[in-house]
Design a protein around this motif. Structure first.
Motif, mmCIF file in Angstrom:
data_model
loop_
_atom_site.group_PDB
_atom_site.id
_atom_site.type_symbol
_atom_site.label_atom_id
_atom_site.label_comp_id
_atom_site.label_asym_id
_atom_site.label_seq_id
_atom_site.Cartn_x
_atom_site.Cartn_y
_atom_site.Cartn_z
ATOM 1 N N ALA A 21 87.980 -0.089 -82.849
ATOM 2 C CA ALA A 21 88.726 -0.469 -84.050
ATOM 3 C C ALA A 21 89.655 -1.642 -83.748
ATOM 4 O O ALA A 21 89.761 -2.596 -84.534
ATOM 5 C CB ALA A 21 89.521 0.720 -84.576
ATOM 6 N N HIS A 22 90.340 -1.590 -82.608
ATOM 7 C CA HIS A 22 91.209 -2.705 -82.223
ATOM 8 C C HIS A 22 90.398 -3.984 -82.005
ATOM 9 O O HIS A 22 90.822 -5.077 -82.406
ATOM 10 C CB HIS A 22 91.966 -2.352 -80.944
ATOM 11 N N ALA A 23 89.238 -3.846 -81.372
ATOM 12 C CA ALA A 23 88.390 -5.018 -81.131
ATOM 13 C C ALA A 23 87.901 -5.613 -82.444
ATOM 14 O O ALA A 23 87.838 -6.846 -82.596
ATOM 15 C CB ALA A 23 87.208 -4.630 -80.246
ATOM 16 N N ALA A 24 87.552 -4.756 -83.396
ATOM 17 C CA ALA A 24 87.096 -5.251 -84.697
ATOM 18 C C ALA A 24 88.207 -6.017 -85.406
ATOM 19 O O ALA A 24 87.983 -7.086 -85.986
ATOM 20 C CB ALA A 24 86.613 -4.085 -85.557
ATOM 21 N N THR A 167 69.078 10.219 -92.881
ATOM 22 C CA THR A 167 68.450 9.643 -91.690
ATOM 23 C C THR A 167 69.549 9.247 -90.710
ATOM 24 O O THR A 167 70.686 8.999 -91.095
ATOM 25 C CB THR A 167 67.617 8.406 -92.047
ATOM 26 N N GLU A 168 69.183 9.194 -89.425
ATOM 27 C CA GLU A 168 70.158 8.932 -88.383
ATOM 28 C C GLU A 168 70.779 7.543 -88.529
ATOM 29 O O GLU A 168 70.232 6.660 -89.185
ATOM 30 C CB GLU A 168 69.487 9.078 -87.012
ATOM 31 N N ALA A 169 71.944 7.374 -87.912
ATOM 32 C CA ALA A 169 72.658 6.094 -87.945
ATOM 33 C C ALA A 169 71.781 4.954 -87.441
ATOM 34 O O ALA A 169 70.903 5.159 -86.596
ATOM 35 C CB ALA A 169 73.923 6.194 -87.096
ATOM 36 N N GLU A 170 72.046 3.761 -87.949
ATOM 37 C CA GLU A 170 71.273 2.599 -87.538
ATOM 38 C C GLU A 170 71.576 2.191 -86.094
ATOM 39 O O GLU A 170 70.699 1.710 -85.373
ATOM 40 C CB GLU A 170 71.588 1.412 -88.462
ATOM 41 N N ILE A 171 72.816 2.370 -85.669
ATOM 42 C CA ILE A 171 73.253 1.904 -84.353
ATOM 43 C C ILE A 171 73.956 3.042 -83.627
ATOM 44 O O ILE A 171 74.742 3.790 -84.224
ATOM 45 C CB ILE A 171 74.212 0.700 -84.485
ATOM 46 N N MET A 199 78.609 0.633 -73.940
ATOM 47 C CA MET A 199 79.967 0.081 -74.047
ATOM 48 C C MET A 199 80.876 0.741 -73.031
ATOM 49 O O MET A 199 80.791 1.951 -72.796
ATOM 50 C CB MET A 199 80.525 0.291 -75.461
ATOM 51 N N ARG A 200 81.753 -0.034 -72.460
ATOM 52 C CA ARG A 200 82.758 0.497 -71.542
ATOM 53 C C ARG A 200 83.716 1.404 -72.305
ATOM 54 O O ARG A 200 84.217 1.037 -73.375
ATOM 55 C CB ARG A 200 83.530 -0.664 -70.908
ATOM 56 N N PRO A 377 84.421 -3.469 -75.660
ATOM 57 C CA PRO A 377 84.387 -3.248 -77.105
ATOM 58 C C PRO A 377 84.279 -4.543 -77.905
ATOM 59 O O PRO A 377 83.602 -4.575 -78.934
ATOM 60 C CB PRO A 377 85.710 -2.526 -77.368
ATOM 61 N N ALA A 378 84.910 -5.615 -77.428
ATOM 62 C CA ALA A 378 84.820 -6.903 -78.142
ATOM 63 C C ALA A 378 83.389 -7.407 -78.195
ATOM 64 O O ALA A 378 82.904 -7.885 -79.242
ATOM 65 C CB ALA A 378 85.726 -7.935 -77.468
ATOM 66 N N ALA A 379 82.672 -7.280 -77.065
ATOM 67 C CA ALA A 379 81.271 -7.716 -77.036
ATOM 68 C C ALA A 379 80.415 -6.858 -77.953
ATOM 69 O O ALA A 379 79.482 -7.349 -78.601
ATOM 70 C CB ALA A 379 80.747 -7.663 -75.599
ATOM 71 N N VAL A 380 80.730 -5.567 -78.015
ATOM 72 C CA VAL A 380 79.942 -4.650 -78.857
ATOM 73 C C VAL A 380 80.186 -4.928 -80.340
ATOM 74 O O VAL A 380 79.259 -4.868 -81.157
ATOM 75 C CB VAL A 380 80.258 -3.188 -78.483
ATOM 76 N N VAL A 381 81.425 -5.247 -80.720
ATOM 77 C CA VAL A 381 81.701 -5.621 -82.114
ATOM 78 C C VAL A 381 80.853 -6.820 -82.511
ATOM 79 O O VAL A 381 80.241 -6.843 -83.594
ATOM 80 C CB VAL A 381 83.199 -5.923 -82.310
ATOM 81 N N ASP A 382 80.799 -7.821 -81.645
ATOM 82 C CA ASP A 382 79.979 -9.002 -81.946
ATOM 83 C C ASP A 382 78.514 -8.619 -82.108
ATOM 84 O O ASP A 382 77.824 -9.119 -83.017
ATOM 85 C CB ASP A 382 80.124 -10.040 -80.831
ATOM 86 N N ARG A 383 78.041 -7.738 -81.254
ATOM 87 C CA ARG A 383 76.621 -7.342 -81.300
ATOM 88 C C ARG A 383 76.313 -6.534 -82.559
ATOM 89 O O ARG A 383 75.246 -6.712 -83.156
ATOM 90 C CB ARG A 383 76.279 -6.525 -80.044
ATOM 91 N N ILE A 384 77.239 -5.679 -82.968
ATOM 92 C CA ILE A 384 77.036 -4.928 -84.212
ATOM 93 C C ILE A 384 76.879 -5.902 -85.376
ATOM 94 O O ILE A 384 75.984 -5.747 -86.235
ATOM 95 C CB ILE A 384 78.211 -3.954 -84.463
#
Length: 393
Positions: A21-24, A167-171, A199-200, A377-384
């Motif tokens: 959430a902070h990264a987003a 149905t299950e989550a997309e990510i 994600m770390r 988390p910052a990298a994962v936000v970008d990937r989402i």
């Protein structure tokens, strides 16, 4: 994008979501947290904007009832046995049922673009489907699918908000380092996420003041004891009493984190080797500690691994804490004790092992290095964002 984060009204369920959430927010996205009770207070303390979901219907109560069932030994012996799945399905399903209408209303009114939730909070996936937005299944320890028994319980409530099939989550976000074994096999019949992102683990343990003594090493071994915020997990303080006796025998210092729980089995006057604290930021505290004794909670286990500290686990039967503890022991980072059969003698033996045998510390430090190399988390936000844009979301 507008990220709606949600968890059941339990602080330890919300904390693992806070770093994302902070990264987003740092990336310029809008963030709202939909929950209530202790989780809502945790979100506010973390500087996040919240909207209450389930407060008027006392959504926390079924979770507290479940804790009492665990204490009475009525919730099975393993997280994936039939009794445990049924008991947890009813409890988590009822929590979700009391939150669902609010979750759907918040998602629609706020115009959320995506819903982020831990897998045991099945109502969040239903709410995402009702609002017509994608979902992100956020791991908080051992990877788990959206909890099927709770989804079954929620079926009539889902129909009321216009959802006939889930149905299950997309990510999926997986925070478990690859060298750690997964001992929980929870069945699912709603499919699998199309995308899995590692994600770390963010180690958000709430803010707090770190005392000056915690910034330095002790002249004697320093041991932390924490069993979360529920008195049930400590047998009303009886476990802490045993740990106090064991650390006194070993000549160790004990940092006792009570979280303001009512602990009638804990002596009023504590011995001089004990430092009682309501709550301290666990990850930061562990930097100057030699071992931790805990209940096997997912956040505690991963925060301890991130600090490279050996662990002694005393998990409550019928919870995912049992498999978390098995994961720690299988990795060689410390023993698991039987909460119903262990006393001060067993705790002495376990602490002697992790304090004097270098192997558990080496194993824990290896995992710490592995975790540090995982995507942030910052990298994962970008990937989402990339994945959802590709899918036209």
């Amino acid at each position: 994008m507008r990220y709606l984060f949600t968890s059941m009204p339990v602080s330890s369920h919300l904390m693992p979501l806070v770093p994302l959430a902070h990264a987003a927010r740092a990336a310029g996205h809008e963030v709202l947290v939909a929950t209530c009770g202790p989780a809502g207070r945790t979100a506010v303390a973390a500087g996040l904007v919240t909207a209450e979901a389930g407060a008027a219907r006392r959504a926390r109560q079924p979770y507290d009832d479940l804790l009492r069932m665990l204490e009475r030994g009525e919730a099975g012996s393993a997280p994936d046995d039939a009794t445990s799945l049924a008991v947890h399905g009813r409890a988590f399903g009822e929590v979700g049922a009391r939150m669902l209408e609010d979750l759907v209303d918040i998602a629609r009114a706020w115009k959320a673009d995506v819903v982020v939730y831990p897998g045991i909070h099945s109502a969040a996936l239903v709410a995402a489907r009702a609002a017509g937005v994608p979902a992100v299944l956020h791991g908080y320890g051992t990877p788990l699918p959206t909890f099927g028994p709770a989804l079954e319980y929620l079926e009539p409530h889902a129909a009321k908000v216009g959802v006939e099939k889930v149905t299950e989550a997309e990510i999926e976000i997986d925070v478990l380092p690859s060298s750690l074994a997964n001992f929980t096999d929870v069945p699912t019949d709603i499919g699998r996420p199309a995308h899995r992102l590692t994600m770390r683990y963010g180690c958000f343990n709430n803010g707090g003041n770190l005392p000056h003594w915690a910034l330095r090493r002790s002249d004697v071994p320093r041991v932390v004891a924490t069993c979360g915020s529920s008195a049930t997990m400590t047998r009303e303080g009886a476990l802490y009493r045993d740990i106090m006796l064991a650390t006194r025998e070993l000549g160790a210092e004990l940092v006792l984190l009570t979280a303001d729980a009512d602990l009638p089995e804990l002596p009023t006057a504590l011995p001089p080797h004990v430092r009682p604290e309501r709550w301290l930021p666990l990850r930061a505290l562990l930097d100057r500690c030699d071992a931790i004794v805990h209940h096997g909670g997912s956040g505690t286990v991963l925060s301890s691994f991130a600090a490279g500290v050996p662990q002694v686990s005393l998990p409550m039967p019928g919870t995912v804490n049992v498999s978390n503890a098995r994961t720690v022991t299988a990795r060689g980072a410390g023993p698991t004790l039987d909460i119903d059969a262990s006393g001060p003698g067993e705790v002495v033996a376990a602490l002697t092992e992790v304090l004097h045998d270098p192997a558990p510390r080496r194993a824990a430090q290896d995992v710490a290095e592995e975790m540090a190399a995982m995507p942030s988390p910052a990298a994962v936000v970008d990937r989402i964002g990339e994945l959802l844009r590709v899918e036209g979301r």
